[in-house]
Write a protein that holds these residues in place. Sequence first.
Motif, mmCIF file in Angstrom:
data_model
loop_
_atom_site.group_PDB
_atom_site.id
_atom_site.type_symbol
_atom_site.label_atom_id
_atom_site.label_comp_id
_atom_site.label_asym_id
_atom_site.label_seq_id
_atom_site.Cartn_x
_atom_site.Cartn_y
_atom_site.Cartn_z
ATOM 1 N N THR A 4 53.928 52.496 1.032
ATOM 2 C CA THR A 4 53.894 53.397 2.374
ATOM 3 C C THR A 4 52.407 53.569 3.035
ATOM 4 O O THR A 4 51.873 53.267 3.089
ATOM 5 N N GLY A 5 52.514 54.673 3.915
ATOM 6 C CA GLY A 5 50.791 54.463 4.798
ATOM 7 C C GLY A 5 50.872 56.134 5.247
ATOM 8 O O GLY A 5 52.646 56.690 5.702
ATOM 9 N N LEU A 6 49.836 56.434 5.622
ATOM 10 C CA LEU A 6 49.766 57.570 6.229
ATOM 11 C C LEU A 6 48.178 57.781 6.931
ATOM 12 O O LEU A 6 47.536 56.972 6.800
ATOM 13 N N GLN A 7 48.058 58.874 7.892
ATOM 14 C CA GLN A 7 46.655 58.660 8.853
ATOM 15 C C GLN A 7 45.994 59.463 7.918
ATOM 16 O O GLN A 7 45.819 60.516 7.087
ATOM 17 N N ALA B 28 55.575 63.505 1.554
ATOM 18 C CA ALA B 28 55.620 61.796 1.523
ATOM 19 C C ALA B 28 54.438 60.936 0.085
ATOM 20 O O ALA B 28 54.923 60.093 -0.543
ATOM 21 N N MET C 281 52.355 49.210 13.026
ATOM 22 C CA MET C 281 53.309 50.190 11.655
ATOM 23 C C MET C 281 53.997 49.209 11.441
ATOM 24 O O MET C 281 54.722 48.070 10.211
ATOM 25 N N ASP D 295 52.354 46.644 9.415
ATOM 26 C CA ASP D 295 52.160 46.897 7.760
ATOM 27 C C ASP D 295 53.249 46.530 7.343
ATOM 28 O O ASP D 295 52.604 46.416 5.787
ATOM 29 N N GLY E 296 58.723 60.531 5.968
ATOM 30 C CA GLY E 296 59.477 61.954 6.282
ATOM 31 C C GLY E 296 60.003 61.257 7.302
ATOM 32 O O GLY E 296 59.888 60.380 8.574
ATOM 33 N N ASP F 98 60.609 62.095 10.447
ATOM 34 C CA ASP F 98 59.446 61.567 12.150
ATOM 35 C C ASP F 98 59.322 60.073 11.520
ATOM 36 O O ASP F 98 59.193 59.966 13.313
ATOM 37 N N VAL G 248 63.875 67.124 1.542
ATOM 38 C CA VAL G 248 62.425 66.802 2.246
ATOM 39 C C VAL G 248 61.915 66.468 3.414
ATOM 40 O O VAL G 248 60.426 66.095 3.538
ATOM 41 N N VAL H 171 62.172 66.646 6.300
ATOM 42 C CA VAL H 171 61.548 67.706 6.952
ATOM 43 C C VAL H 171 61.188 68.788 6.669
ATOM 44 O O VAL H 171 61.914 69.820 6.200
ATOM 45 N N VAL H 172 59.907 69.453 6.329
ATOM 46 C CA VAL H 172 59.049 70.028 5.555
ATOM 47 C C VAL H 172 59.194 71.178 6.982
ATOM 48 O O VAL H 172 58.458 70.802 7.866
HETATM 49 P P1 TYM Z 1 51.553 60.493 9.140
HETATM 50 O O1 TYM Z 1 49.761 60.681 8.351
HETATM 51 O O2 TYM Z 1 51.963 61.097 10.265
HETATM 52 O O3 TYM Z 1 52.590 61.390 7.694
HETATM 53 C C1 TYM Z 1 52.317 60.970 6.463
HETATM 54 C C2 TYM Z 1 53.485 61.043 5.650
HETATM 55 O O4 TYM Z 1 54.124 62.592 5.910
HETATM 56 C C3 TYM Z 1 55.016 62.117 6.206
HETATM 57 N N1 TYM Z 1 55.112 63.775 6.821
HETATM 58 C C4 TYM Z 1 56.425 65.332 6.924
HETATM 59 N N2 TYM Z 1 57.637 65.066 5.598
HETATM 60 C C5 TYM Z 1 57.858 65.988 5.537
HETATM 61 N N3 TYM Z 1 58.299 66.736 6.890
HETATM 62 C C6 TYM Z 1 57.092 67.460 7.635
HETATM 63 N N4 TYM Z 1 56.058 68.356 7.500
HETATM 64 C C7 TYM Z 1 55.704 65.770 7.361
HETATM 65 N N5 TYM Z 1 53.975 66.137 8.076
HETATM 66 C C8 TYM Z 1 54.189 64.137 7.751
HETATM 67 C C9 TYM Z 1 55.864 61.945 7.154
HETATM 68 O O5 TYM Z 1 56.952 61.439 8.019
HETATM 69 C C10 TYM Z 1 54.222 60.540 6.686
HETATM 70 O O6 TYM Z 1 55.762 59.639 5.870
HETATM 71 N N6 TYM Z 1 53.035 56.257 11.543
HETATM 72 C C11 TYM Z 1 52.093 56.748 9.896
HETATM 73 C C12 TYM Z 1 51.974 56.312 8.898
HETATM 74 C C13 TYM Z 1 51.787 54.490 9.175
HETATM 75 C C14 TYM Z 1 52.997 54.456 8.137
HETATM 76 C C15 TYM Z 1 52.406 53.357 8.151
HETATM 77 C C16 TYM Z 1 54.273 55.120 7.079
HETATM 78 C C17 TYM Z 1 51.352 53.888 9.526
HETATM 79 N N7 TYM Z 1 51.721 52.570 8.770
HETATM 80 C C18 TYM Z 1 53.528 52.515 7.089
HETATM 81 C C19 TYM Z 1 55.102 54.058 6.649
HETATM 82 C C20 TYM Z 1 54.524 52.762 6.796
HETATM 83 C C21 TYM Z 1 52.093 58.244 10.266
HETATM 84 O O7 TYM Z 1 51.151 58.275 10.954
HETATM 85 O O8 TYM Z 1 51.729 59.577 9.672
#
Ligand code: TYM
Length: 315
Positions: free
Chosen positions: A10-13, A26, A133, A136, A148, A150, A184, A186-187
């Motif tokens: 998994t990844g996050l920004q 996440a 992505m 990745d 999540g 989204d 979870v 969508v939180v």
């Molecule tokens: P990002 O950075 O926007 O969000 C990171 C993770 O948090 C989850 N998330 C949520 N889950 C539930 N409710 C919410 N309100 C909420 N807000 C954010 C997102 O779903 C995510 O899991 N494109 C990705 C980053 C990425 C990635 C990857 C993820 C880049 N390469 C490869 C997985 C695999 C992103 O912008 O996540």
Amino acid sequence: MASVKKRLFTGLQPSGTLHIGNYFGALKPFADLYESYDSMLMVADYHALTSAPKPEELRQNIINVVKDYLAAGVDPAKTVIFQQSQVHEHTELAWIFECLVPVAYLELAHAYKDKVAKGLKANAGLFNYPMLMAADILLYDTDIVPVGQDQKQHVEYAREAAAKFNIAYGETFIEPKDKILEGVGVVPGTDGQKMSKSYKNTIPLFGTKDEIAKAVMGIVTDSSGELPKNVYAIHRLFRSEAELASLYDSHKGNYKALKEALIEDIEALVAPMCAKRDSLDDRDVKRVLDDGSEKARAMAESKMKLVREKIGITL
Ligand code: TYM
């Protein structure tokens, strides 16, 4: 002996302070799952560039997001934590995928579509975002991508990129699955919409007591019912339904008391994590990332060697 565990990726920004949506959507799922898998956690710094962060902020946010994961209990000795930009094969493979998918298909991606629908100008990076992505995920033969709701569409893009490549050049990539946990996906934020920085409806995960209290007290409630829906929707992440039933029953109609109870629950979760986070040094985090990036690079290099041969550029 080769690993028999499935690969979880998994990844996050690194886009600033995490909120409790990131935590429950996440960070916690990753912390709960990662030891049962051959897992990898990537800081998506090149994805973050699509929103033009200031260089100094980006640099600090890369460190901070890793601190957040370590504070939540992730042990860097048991997973590979790395920086996307340090493994050049990601942008290389993204280009190859971009040459396989039609423009019309990328035009359907939510992040791009939503921006255009709002009349805002999207950059080409945002348009190609799903292919980076996909790279990745696919570089590491990933089986499962915990995200999540989204990000679900983006995992579908990765599956499609894998299928398109496999058809064009022969079986090379695994088609990954997403893993969205019950309840979870969508939180919700303080206004009931998805919690998101861009909606300004977040509750910070590592905020001060005052910041958390201010955000919770700002949760939008309507005065018609006895149960403040938006407070409950967040509270249910912290306590069982039975516990909440008695709490909400004994404070019927008293929204302030219920919000105070939620603040207490958030603080009880966050306090030990804050203490751990404060004890982490930037240099130690940099070492974790360097170490992880080296491991990821070795894996990505071997996959790309195969890809380059398949597409006909290795002479
Ligand atoms: P990002 O950075 O926007 O969000 C990171 C993770 O948090 C989850 N998330 C949520 N889950 C539930 N409710 C919410 N309100 C909420 N807000 C954010 C997102 O779903 C995510 O899991 N494109 C990705 C980053 C990425 C990635 C990857 C993820 C880049 N390469 C490869 C997985 C695999 C992103 O912008 O996540």
